[in-house]
Design a protein around this motif. Structure first.
Motif, short mmCIF file in Angstrom:
data_model
loop_
_atom_site.label_atom_id
_atom_site.label_comp_id
_atom_site.label_asym_id
_atom_site.label_seq_id
_atom_site.Cartn_x
_atom_site.Cartn_y
_atom_site.Cartn_z
N TRP A 129 4.98 52.19 -43.53
CA TRP A 129 4.55 52.42 -44.90
C TRP A 129 3.03 52.54 -44.97
O TRP A 129 2.30 51.84 -44.27
CB TRP A 129 5.02 51.27 -45.78
N GLU A 295 4.64 45.85 -49.88
CA GLU A 295 4.30 45.08 -48.69
C GLU A 295 5.18 43.84 -48.57
O GLU A 295 5.67 43.50 -47.48
CB GLU A 295 2.83 44.67 -48.74
N SER A 299 7.93 43.07 -45.61
CA SER A 299 7.85 41.85 -44.79
C SER A 299 9.20 41.16 -44.75
O SER A 299 9.62 40.64 -43.71
CB SER A 299 6.78 40.91 -45.37
#
Length: 585
Positions: A129, A295, A299
């Protein structure tokens, strides 16, 4: 229509404002990443219009939004309207890249609509990404003549009294079908040519007779990176299609055969607008929150076996050759069902159009310039070309998408690669002729001639290192060896080198297929050498379609006559009429 497009909202808005749209109306449903909040703020700033997509029971989100838009004053009071998705960005080659010039040209032709064909852009091999602009990250696309990517959207003069909005194109309201209104509809394709009559009534894809990319295309970024795709797969979509984002869909949309950097023309204007938008503290905070959510979600995903299984599956899907892609499960065309859905007006017009085509065939549309090879071929690895080897005429060729374009792969699969040249060239070359081929590509014709015409002396040259490497492996696979009568030029040659080089070799027949050779280069070559037979084909014609008259003038001035027998859209075959002054006979 948008759902959870937070990371991309500002780029999408800035891009379409930069090219000249004045009003952006966005319908959102079930957002969880702040997309709706960003659009509400943009509306407060006067830069877009946000609307909630209230979805009635039993209706999908996208048709629901279109129904709302049909009653929306901002839409109904607009002069030109286009229906977009968030992964679609308009790309204009016409003029300065703005809507004003494109529409001005259409209006000057008496048109009131433009049917714009998709160009599918793939991941470009990107896995991770990144918040970088979509239109800068992904510059690799499907070939223009890959018809599985030929869906369309329509930019048209809108009048809610006569038109009902649709996803790909509007529909004439039933009460106007038997009036003169259909005669007032004149739509152009993406190259500025008039669309056929049938498209006024139905159809959502271009066909060979109607496709065009010369002036405008719609860049479709359906997959982006593997990470982006993983998030989208778990998010759902505006049409609630079950398991839409699977490996088959990835293989269809992850097309990276050709490079297209047209979008970079907008970088300065777009970046300035994004910068201005981010000066608003509320919008900036919402934007950065959306990025942070991505993000955080990644994760979390990266710790799960499902993510790694998905990545492995998508990487495998990326290797599927374009010639083996199936757009949808095969569905037989049912003429009776189609006829039942057509109105009486459509049936009458369809029959009339068929008769007209038979009685006065339209001028042939030149083939799209993808040709036999990708824009950026990739050399085979140590194990050799990818794909099955298939017999074509006297040789076996690999179904390798790194070396061949999508149309060429289809021709190879049917055993018909370069069929016209392969059939005709062995018949027209003089006995014991010395043939020099500049831009020999994969070497198919040279190897084929080596098999069928061992009397010939051939010198072949190919500048592209990947195609040259493929040529060597094709020769090896077919057990054709280089020898004094079949030489491969080792040197790199620029167009400026060719006049002296060709004069020194003094061939009887000269085949030119290098796209770098301009009309001026051809004139210089023929000023230095006078081969008895001359063939212009392949990438030379593909790269210079708009300059064919200039090549013709050079050939005529040099004393070359046209000879029938080859498809003039694929090969210009000329013979020397007489020995030019001060040249050997």
């Amino acid at each position: 229509m948008m759902k959870d497009e937070g990371p991309y909202v500002l780029e999408w808005v800035a891009h379409h404002l930069a090219i000249g749209f004045t009003d952006l109306v966005v319908y959102t449903n079930d957002c969880s990443d702040g997309t709706d909040d960003m659009l509400i703020r943009l509306e407060e700033l006067g830069l877009a219009h946000h609307r909630r997509n209230v979805i009635p029971e039993g209706l999908r989100p996208q048709p629901s939004a279109l129904n709302h838009a049909g009653a929306e004053p901002v839409v109904s009071l607009s002069d030109w309207v286009m229906v977009f998705d968030a992964d679609e960005f308009l790309s204009i080659r016409h003029g300065d890249g703005g809507l004003e010039g494109l529409l001005g040209d259409a209006v000057a032709k008496g048109a009131n609509g433009i049917v714009i064909t998709w160009r599918i852009f793939g991941s470009g091999g990107v896995q991770d990404w990144s918040p970088a602009p979509v239109t800068e990250q992904y510059l690799l696309a499907a070939p223009k003549d890959w018809n599985k990517g030929w869906g369309v959207k329509t930019l048209f003069r809108y009048d809610p009294e006569h038109w009902k909005l649709g996803i790909h194109r509007p529909k004439i309201r039933s009460k106007w079908l038997k009036t003169h209104f259909p005669d007032q509809v004149k739509w152009l394709n993406g190259s500025g040519r008039e669309m056929e009559d049938y498209f006024k009534f139905r159809g959502w894809r271009s066909i060979t007779r109607t496709v065009g990319y010369d002036q405008v295309q719609l860049n479709h970024y359906a997959v982006k990176s593997i990470d982006s795709y993983a998030i989208r797969k778990l998010r759902g979509n505006v049409n609630n299609k079950k398991d839409k984002y699977n490996s088959d869909y990835w293989a269809l949309q992850d097309r990276n055969e050709e490079r297209d950097e047209t979008m970079l023309r907008y970088k300065t204007r777009r970046d300035a607008l994004i910068g201005a938008l981010l000066e608003d503290p509320v919008l900036a905070e919402l934007h950065h929150r959306a990025l942070a959510r991505v993000e955080a979600r990644l994760s979390e995903l990266r710790t799960s076996p499902a993510y790694h299984e998905l990545v492995t599956g998508l990487q495998a899907a990326s290797q599927m050759p374009i010639g083996q892609i199936s757009a949808k499960p095969p569905q037989a065309r049912d003429p009776a069902k189609i006829a039942a859905l057509m109105s009486e007006v459509e049936k009458a017009r369809s029959a009339s159009a068929r008769t007209a085509r038979k009685e006065a065939p339209r001028e042939a549309v030149l083939p799209l310039p993808s040709g036999n090879y990708p824009q950026q071929p990739r050399a085979p690895g140590p194990e050799g070309p990818r794909g099955e080897w298939v017999l074509n005429h006297s040789l076996r060729l690999p179904l390798d998408p790194d070396l061949f374009s999508a149309p060429a792969l289809g021709a190879i699969a049917r055993g018909k690669f370069e069929r016209g040249l392969a059939r005709r060239l062995p018949q027209v070359l003089e006995e014991n002729a010395r043939l020099l081929s500049i831009g020999a590509g994969i070497g198919f014709i040279a190897a084929h001639l080596a098999r069928l015409r061992p009397d010939l002396s051939q010198l072949i040259q190919e500048e592209d290192p990947a195609l040259r490497a493929g040529l060597i492996q094709v020769f090896a696979q077919n057990e054709i060896t280089f020898r004094p009568a079949l030489r491969l030029e080792e040197r790199s040659l620029s167009p400026a080198d060719l006049p002296g080089y060709i004069a020194a070799e003094s061939p009887d027949a000269l085949a030119l297929a290098d796209g770098r050779i301009s009309p001026a280069d051809l004139a210089a070559i023929l000023g230095a050498a006078a081969p008895a037979q001359l063939f212009l084909s392949g990438r030379l014609l593909e790269a210079n379609r708009d300059r064919l008259a200039e090549y013709e003038a050079v050939l005529q001035a040099a004393g070359y006559l046209a000879v029938p027998g080859f498809d003039p859209g694929l090969t210009l075959f000329r013979i020397r009429k007489a020995s030019p002054p001060d040249k050997p006979g």
